[in-house]
Scaffold this motif. Structure first.
Motif, PDB file in Angstrom:
ATOM      1  N   LEU A 166       2.859  -4.183   0.785  1.00  0.00           N
ATOM      2  CA  LEU A 166       3.083  -2.914   0.119  1.00  0.00           C
ATOM      3  C   LEU A 166       2.711  -3.003  -1.363  1.00  0.00           C
ATOM      4  O   LEU A 166       2.750  -4.082  -1.951  1.00  0.00           O
ATOM      5  CB  LEU A 166       4.558  -2.496   0.222  1.00  0.00           C
ATOM      6  N   SER A 167       2.395  -1.837  -1.940  1.00  0.00           N
ATOM      7  CA  SER A 167       2.089  -1.773  -3.370  1.00  0.00           C
ATOM      8  C   SER A 167       2.408  -0.366  -3.879  1.00  0.00           C
ATOM      9  O   SER A 167       2.344   0.608  -3.124  1.00  0.00           O
ATOM     10  CB  SER A 167       0.609  -2.093  -3.615  1.00  0.00           C
ATOM     11  N   HIS A 168       2.770  -0.261  -5.169  1.00  0.00           N
ATOM     12  CA  HIS A 168       3.033   1.045  -5.773  1.00  0.00           C
ATOM     13  C   HIS A 168       2.676   0.989  -7.255  1.00  0.00           C
ATOM     14  O   HIS A 168       2.438  -0.081  -7.823  1.00  0.00           O
ATOM     15  CB  HIS A 168       4.508   1.451  -5.594  1.00  0.00           C
ATOM     16  N   ALA A 169       2.655   2.162  -7.889  1.00  0.00           N
ATOM     17  CA  ALA A 169       2.307   2.243  -9.318  1.00  0.00           C
ATOM     18  C   ALA A 169       3.349   3.042 -10.085  1.00  0.00           C
ATOM     19  O   ALA A 169       3.013   3.811 -10.990  1.00  0.00           O
ATOM     20  CB  ALA A 169       0.929   2.874  -9.479  1.00  0.00           C
TER      21      ALA A 169
ATOM     22  N   TYR B 292       1.030   6.250  -6.982  1.00  0.00           N
ATOM     23  CA  TYR B 292       0.697   5.970  -5.585  1.00  0.00           C
ATOM     24  C   TYR B 292       1.673   4.989  -4.942  1.00  0.00           C
ATOM     25  O   TYR B 292       2.371   4.230  -5.595  1.00  0.00           O
ATOM     26  CB  TYR B 292      -0.723   5.409  -5.473  1.00  0.00           C
ATOM     27  N   PHE B 293       1.689   5.040  -3.621  1.00  0.00           N
ATOM     28  CA  PHE B 293       2.402   4.084  -2.776  1.00  0.00           C
ATOM     29  C   PHE B 293       1.486   3.794  -1.601  1.00  0.00           C
ATOM     30  O   PHE B 293       0.930   4.711  -0.998  1.00  0.00           O
ATOM     31  CB  PHE B 293       3.736   4.686  -2.309  1.00  0.00           C
ATOM     32  N   GLN B 294       1.285   2.516  -1.287  1.00  0.00           N
ATOM     33  CA  GLN B 294       0.332   2.171  -0.239  1.00  0.00           C
ATOM     34  C   GLN B 294       0.789   0.944   0.556  1.00  0.00           C
ATOM     35  O   GLN B 294       1.637   0.176   0.115  1.00  0.00           O
ATOM     36  CB  GLN B 294      -1.055   1.917  -0.839  1.00  0.00           C
ATOM     37  N   ALA B 295       0.202   0.802   1.736  1.00  0.00           N
ATOM     38  CA  ALA B 295       0.557  -0.305   2.626  1.00  0.00           C
ATOM     39  C   ALA B 295      -0.649  -0.712   3.451  1.00  0.00           C
ATOM     40  O   ALA B 295      -1.592   0.073   3.636  1.00  0.00           O
ATOM     41  CB  ALA B 295       1.705   0.106   3.544  1.00  0.00           C
ATOM     42  N   MET B 296      -0.636  -1.937   3.952  1.00  0.00           N
ATOM     43  CA  MET B 296      -1.675  -2.409   4.868  1.00  0.00           C
ATOM     44  C   MET B 296      -1.133  -3.574   5.685  1.00  0.00           C
ATOM     45  O   MET B 296      -0.190  -4.267   5.280  1.00  0.00           O
ATOM     46  CB  MET B 296      -2.940  -2.839   4.120  1.00  0.00           C
ATOM     47  N   VAL B 297      -1.741  -3.806   6.850  1.00  0.00           N
ATOM     48  CA  VAL B 297      -1.423  -4.945   7.702  1.00  0.00           C
ATOM     49  C   VAL B 297      -2.483  -6.016   7.471  1.00  0.00           C
ATOM     50  O   VAL B 297      -3.684  -5.715   7.447  1.00  0.00           O
ATOM     51  CB  VAL B 297      -1.409  -4.535   9.195  1.00  0.00           C
TER      52      VAL B 297
END
Length: 217
Positions: A190-193, A139-144
């Motif tokens: 941001l975050s990824h696995a 996964y790859f994800q993001a948030m404010v």
């Protein structure tokens, strides 16, 4: 013939409102200021070349000009890694008024943080692309986040994506509207696995902000 109306502190040839013989009116100055707003930001019935009332834009748009490495399985703020993760203002177009107008907030391209100068509601949008390394459903994800907080109600615009079986360049996009005071800031996390440290693509990764208004009803 025309009628001139003076303000309380005006005299001589100075006037605040001019009413022409055809009923057309001119208000001087062309902008209205309040005690708390020192910007010439509120235009009164000023028309553009097509006769439509002008609407002033208060916002900013940037692209990622220096990449940032993101460690595996951890949330990292863009701009938090020393000299990495730098944002640059979008190219200004050659038309008057087409430049970004960031008067109601200040975006720091070095820290990646947007801090408003007046309280209100602000919109934030982003599009981020990670390097061509994710596969097998990683996964790859993001948030404010507001002030870096992961607490419910203080983050928004979260977006998740998962890669196919072969290496791909997944991207995430999000948009949100959040209430901010003048001592708050917005930034992107941001975050990824993927399993190792990976880089974010420059140039095509972007972020934008816009002032939506206050809520003093």
């Amino acid at each position: 013939n025309k009628t001139l109306i003076q303000g309380q502190d005006q005299s001589g040839s100075a006037y605040a409102i001019e009413i022409g013989d055809a009923g057309a009116s001119i208000i001087k100055p062309s902008s209205i200021k309040t005690v708390s707003n020192t910007y010439d930001a509120i235009k009164f019935a000023e028309l553009n070349s097509r006769g439509v009332t002008k609407h002033n834009f208060f916002g900013a748009s940037y692209y990622l000009s220096t990449t940032q490495t993101i460690a595996n399985a951890t949330w990292e703020e863009i701009g938090s890694n020393g000299g990495e993760g730098r944002w640059t203002k979008m190219v200004t177009r050659g038309v008057a008024g087409a430049d970004d107008s960031d008067v109601f907030g200040v975006f720091n391209g070095t820290t990646g943080r947007f801090t408003p100068t007046i309280p209100g509601y602000y919109m934030c949008g982003y599009n981020i692309i990670i390097d061509n390394v994710l596969d097998d459903g990683e996964y790859f994800q993001a948030m404010v986040r507001i002030n870096g907080s992961s607490t419910a109600g203080e983050n928004a615009g979260r977006s998740n994506t998962y890669s196919p079986a072969t290496n791909a360049e997944p991207g995430v996009s999000g948009i949100c509207i959040l209430p901010l005071d003048t001592d708050d800031y917005l930034s992107l996390f941001l975050s990824h696995a993927e399993g190792g440290t990976q880089e974010i693509y420059t140039n095509n990764s972007t972020i934008c902000f816009a002032y939506m208004g206050g809520s003093d009803l």
